[in-house]
Every structure is written in structure tokens, then in C-alpha cells.
Enzyme design. Structure first.
Site, PDB file in Angstrom:
ATOM      1  N   HIS A 105      15.232 -84.265   4.766  1.00 53.09           N
ATOM      2  CA  HIS A 105      14.431 -83.736   3.658  1.00 53.09           C
ATOM      3  C   HIS A 105      14.556 -84.542   2.359  1.00 53.09           C
ATOM      4  O   HIS A 105      14.694 -83.978   1.271  1.00 53.09           O
ATOM      5  CB  HIS A 105      14.793 -82.271   3.400  1.00 53.09           C
ATOM      6  CG  HIS A 105      14.425 -81.341   4.527  1.00 53.09           C
ATOM      7  ND1 HIS A 105      13.374 -81.576   5.380  1.00 53.09           N
ATOM      8  CD2 HIS A 105      14.967 -80.149   4.923  1.00 53.09           C
ATOM      9  CE1 HIS A 105      13.286 -80.589   6.255  1.00 53.09           C
ATOM     10  NE2 HIS A 105      14.226 -79.719   6.017  1.00 53.09           N
ATOM     11  N   HIS A 176       8.677 -76.169   1.938  1.00 54.54           N
ATOM     12  CA  HIS A 176       9.661 -75.548   2.819  1.00 54.54           C
ATOM     13  C   HIS A 176       9.794 -74.032   2.591  1.00 54.54           C
ATOM     14  O   HIS A 176      10.903 -73.482   2.666  1.00 54.54           O
ATOM     15  CB  HIS A 176      11.017 -76.242   2.633  1.00 54.54           C
ATOM     16  CG  HIS A 176      11.887 -76.230   3.844  1.00 54.54           C
ATOM     17  ND1 HIS A 176      12.387 -75.074   4.386  1.00 54.54           N
ATOM     18  CD2 HIS A 176      12.334 -77.229   4.618  1.00 54.54           C
ATOM     19  CE1 HIS A 176      13.121 -75.383   5.439  1.00 54.54           C
ATOM     20  NE2 HIS A 176      13.100 -76.683   5.607  1.00 54.54           N
ATOM     21  N   TYR A 178      10.001 -70.173   3.253  1.00 56.10           N
ATOM     22  CA  TYR A 178      10.379 -69.301   4.363  1.00 56.10           C
ATOM     23  C   TYR A 178       9.588 -68.010   4.198  1.00 56.10           C
ATOM     24  O   TYR A 178       9.579 -67.422   3.116  1.00 56.10           O
ATOM     25  CB  TYR A 178      11.864 -68.933   4.297  1.00 56.10           C
ATOM     26  CG  TYR A 178      12.823 -70.036   4.640  1.00 56.10           C
ATOM     27  CD1 TYR A 178      12.977 -71.139   3.804  1.00 56.10           C
ATOM     28  CD2 TYR A 178      13.615 -69.962   5.786  1.00 56.10           C
ATOM     29  CE1 TYR A 178      13.890 -72.141   4.114  1.00 56.10           C
ATOM     30  CE2 TYR A 178      14.539 -70.959   6.095  1.00 56.10           C
ATOM     31  CZ  TYR A 178      14.667 -72.051   5.253  1.00 56.10           C
ATOM     32  OH  TYR A 178      15.566 -73.028   5.550  1.00 56.10           O
ATOM     33  N   GLU A 306       6.291 -75.888   8.483  1.00 56.26           N
ATOM     34  CA  GLU A 306       6.259 -77.031   7.564  1.00 56.26           C
ATOM     35  C   GLU A 306       5.317 -78.080   8.135  1.00 56.26           C
ATOM     36  O   GLU A 306       5.639 -78.734   9.129  1.00 56.26           O
ATOM     37  CB  GLU A 306       7.661 -77.636   7.432  1.00 56.26           C
ATOM     38  CG  GLU A 306       8.762 -76.649   7.135  1.00 56.26           C
ATOM     39  CD  GLU A 306      10.122 -77.138   7.646  1.00 56.26           C
ATOM     40  OE1 GLU A 306      10.445 -78.318   7.517  1.00 56.26           O
ATOM     41  OE2 GLU A 306      10.857 -76.302   8.192  1.00 56.26           O
TER      42      GLU A 306
HETATM   43  C1  BGC Z   1      14.956 -78.083   9.678  1.00 57.13           C
HETATM   44  C2  BGC Z   1      16.194 -77.295  10.025  1.00 57.13           C
HETATM   45  C3  BGC Z   1      17.042 -77.224   8.807  1.00 57.13           C
HETATM   46  C4  BGC Z   1      16.245 -76.589   7.694  1.00 57.13           C
HETATM   47  C5  BGC Z   1      17.004 -76.476   6.401  1.00 57.13           C
HETATM   48  C6  BGC Z   1      14.232 -77.390   8.583  1.00 57.13           C
HETATM   49  O1  BGC Z   1      13.106 -78.105   8.225  1.00 57.13           O
HETATM   50  O2  BGC Z   1      14.124 -78.287  10.768  1.00 57.13           O
HETATM   51  O3  BGC Z   1      16.895 -77.869  11.090  1.00 57.13           O
HETATM   52  O4  BGC Z   1      18.224 -76.500   9.043  1.00 57.13           O
HETATM   53  O5  BGC Z   1      15.080 -77.321   7.464  1.00 57.13           O
HETATM   54  O6  BGC Z   1      17.525 -77.693   6.054  1.00 57.13           O
END
Ligand code: BGC
Length: 347
Positions: A105, A176, A178, A306
Site C-alpha cells: 500500500h 481502502h 471498509y 479495492e
Molecule cells: C490487503 C490485506 C491487508 C489489508 C490491510 C488489504 O488490501 O489485501 O492483506 O491486511 O489491506 O493492510
């Protein structure tokens, strides 16, 4: 449309909160710190406002933000194996901020950890811009990025990403957030129905490394072409699920990815012009994270969709290249559409 002050960052700069609204009761709150979506209000089937995204109350928690709640991810979403890549004959070594194994990321101070310039251009639209300097997190080139959040009258949150560099570099931006369409008090997302229009996903190996191969979803728990509840097979013994500890895979999208929660009636459909979407079901969530209202964070409390180029694309010849040519702007859009009631794809 003046922002409110969110608080002071550790370095003394001030972060703000912006609120986008439409005439249908939807509301999106975003901070210029990391471009993070901190709140996403959708009226449920009874018209009651439900906050469907996970997050914190305090700015300091977003400065740490181990799960990357709501953040813009860049320069490269997902993993780059060994943090290594070669571009124009030069080898680059990025931070391996995931257990020393992968670059994840965008690195330690990725785009979700930067203070962006901001302009709320209308009640329903916010433009964020960032200049990521040459060498930022180890990547070459000065990269100018903008992200525009727009909330439409038909309950779509559009995220438009733009980037241009003065040297060849890599770019693969996402958000990202949730989601838990049941709201803030639901401990898991097991009861959510998902439908993902994808026949294949990127095969993973140990430590989330990419094999570069695609696998068919046919006959596996990753097959969401027909709706399936997230919890149904999440602990299946299928090798790909065991390796990831649940759903944590990138699909080759042919259409949309959608979710529905029966209790609130809220459905979300994600569409994009990007080739992939990572489904992550919060398998690593938990611990002592204090969520909004002081709630304790539980495992699998939220899921992410994502949108992105495929993981580790720079090292996988079969995947669409994430290389950005100098002076050539790249653009993409992802749309999160919210509706209420049993969606057509469930019928
Ligand atoms: C990843 C996960 C990771 C999460 C937080 C996601 O995009 O695929 O494996 O734990 O991000 O970092």
C-alpha cells in the site's frame, strides 16, 4: 462549505473534515489527511441513517491506522514482492513495510498518511491534490495526483483518480474503505451477500506473493458469480483461502462487484474502469483498535472492495502494466452506488 478542523497532526499541521451531502439523505465525511473517508451515511429501508464505513473518532488513530481505514492508497495499492522492481534498467528497492517481505500500500508514509491540498468545489464535491516528490517512498519521478470525491443525487459516491509524472514511474491508486452495511454495531460481515462478476482471480502463494497465474473461481469458495454470503465458506480448507486467512484476493472484473445486507436493506454496487478488485474481509482486524464511539474492533467486522490494477503488476509480465509515462496523464473512476431493498442480482 467551509471545512471543520479535525485536529492537529503530530507535526503540528492542521487536518480538516469535509462533508458532502445530497438531497437523498446521504452524507460522506472526508478528511484531507490521507483523503480518508471517515463516515458514510446511507438511509436504511426505514429511512434511518446508517454509517456503513469503519473508522475512528480521533485523528491520532488515523495517523497510525494499521488497517488503512478509508484511506487513499498510493503510489501503488497492494503488494510489490520483495519491494523490488526494475524500471528502465534501474533496480529500485522500496520499504518492505509488510513483515519485511512485501512493499504494501505505497509504503510507510503512503498517500493515506499525507496531508492533501483540498478544495470543496460544491456541496457534493471535494478535490484533493498531492505532489509526491521524486524519491517519495523510493519511487522515481515527481507525481502530481488528484482525487475527486463526488456524491450524486442518485446515491453514487464517485472517486476519480488522476495522476501525471515527470519521469516514468508506477501508479496504482485505490481507496481502502471498509464497509459494514449493517452499521457500526455489527461484529462481523458474515451475513452480507456478495456478487462479483469475475471468472478468475490472481493466484497467491505463501506471504501473499503473486504466482503471476490466474485461477478459475469455478467450484471454489471464491466463486461469487452467484450470490453467496461472506460467512458461508470463509473458513474453507481451500488452499487459497487458507493461505490468506479468509478472502483476500484480487479478482479480474468483468462487470460489477456488489454487496447486500438484509437487515438494513442497504445494497452497494461497485463499478470501475480498472481491471481488478481486491476483496478483503478484514481477516486481520481485531486487537485493541478503538472504533467510532469507543467500540472494540472485531475480526471480519468490515469488508473492502479495492478497485485496482493487479497486485505486483510491475513484476508480473502477464498483468496490465502500472507504468506511467512522463507527461501522460492517467485517469480512472470507481463508483459506489447505494440502493435500498433486495437487489436484482439476488432474485
Ligand atoms: C490487503 C490485506 C491487508 C489489508 C490491510 C488489504 O488490501 O489485501 O492483506 O491486511 O489491506 O493492510
Amino acid at each position: 462549505m467551509e471545512p471543520t478542523v479535525f485536529g492537529k497532526l503530530k507535526d503540528g499541521r492542521t487536518a480538516h473534515l469535509f462533508t458532502l451531502r445530497n438531497g437523498k439523505g446521504m452524507e460522506v465525511q472526508i478528511t484531507d489527511f490521507g483523503g480518508i473517508i471517515t463516515k458514510l451515511i446511507v438511509p436504511d429501508k426505514g429511512g434511518k441513517p446508517v454509517d456503513v464505513t469503519l473508522g475512528f473518532d480521533a485523528l491520532a488513530d488515523y495517523e497510525a491506522n494499521p488497517p488503512y481505514f478509508g484511506a487513499i492508497i498510493g503510489r501503488c495499492a497492494n503488494r510489490i514482492g520483495g519491494g523490488r522492481f526494475v524500471l528502465d534498467g534501474r533496480e529500485y528497492q522500496l520499504d518492505c513495510n509488510e513483515g519485511g517481505i512485501n512493499h504494501l500500500h505505497g509504503g510507510i508514509t503512503g498517500f493515506g498518511k499525507k496531508l492533501w491540498k483540498s478544495e470543496q468545489t460544491a456541496e457534493n464535491s471535494l478535490v484533493l491534490t498531492l505532489l509526491s516528490p521524486d524519491g517519495d517512498q523510493g519511487y522515481p519521478g515527481n507525481l502530481l495526483v488528484s482525487v475527486t470525491y463526488t456524491l450524486t443525487e442518485d446515491n453514487v459516491l464517485s472517486i476519480r483518480y488522476r495522476g501525471m509524472s515527470d519521469q516514468r514511474t508506477l501508479m496504482n491508486l485505490t481507496n481502502h474503505a471498509y464497509f459494514n452495511l449493517a452499521g457500526q454495531d455489527a461484529d462481523t460481515v458474515y451475513d452480507h451477500w456478495l456478487r462479483i462478476e469475475a471468472d478468475e482471480f490472481c493466484e497467491i502463494a505463501e506471504g501473499f506473493s503473486m504466482t503471476g497465474k490466474m485461477r478459475s473461481v469455478e467450484g471454489t469458495p471464491l466463486d461469487f458469480r452467484k450470490p453467496r454470503q461472506i460467512g458461508q465458506d470463509i473458513d474453507s480448507g481451500y488452499d487459497q483461502m487458507v493461505l490468506a486467512g479468509g478472502y483476500d484476493h484480487n479478482y479480474a472484473l468483468k462487470g460489477t462487484a456488489a454487496a447486500w445486507c438484509e437487515s438494513t436493506g442497504i445494497a452497494m454496487t461497485v463499478s470501475t474502469d480498472l481491471p481488478g478488485v481486491q476483496l478483503y474481509t478484514g481477516n486481520f482486524l481485531g486487537g485493541d483498535l478503538k472504533l467510532k464511539g469507543g467500540r472494540r474492533c472485531t475480526r471480519r467486522r468490515g469488508f473492502c472492495l479495492e478497485t485496482q490494477l493487479f497486485p505486483d503488476a510491475i513484476n508480473q509480465p502477464a498483468f496490465q502494466s502500472p507504468v506511467l509515462e512522463p507527461g501522460v496523464p492517467a485517469e480512472s473512476e470507481t463508483r459506489f452506488a447505494f440502493t435500498v431493498g433486495k437487489p436484482d442480482w439476488m432474485k
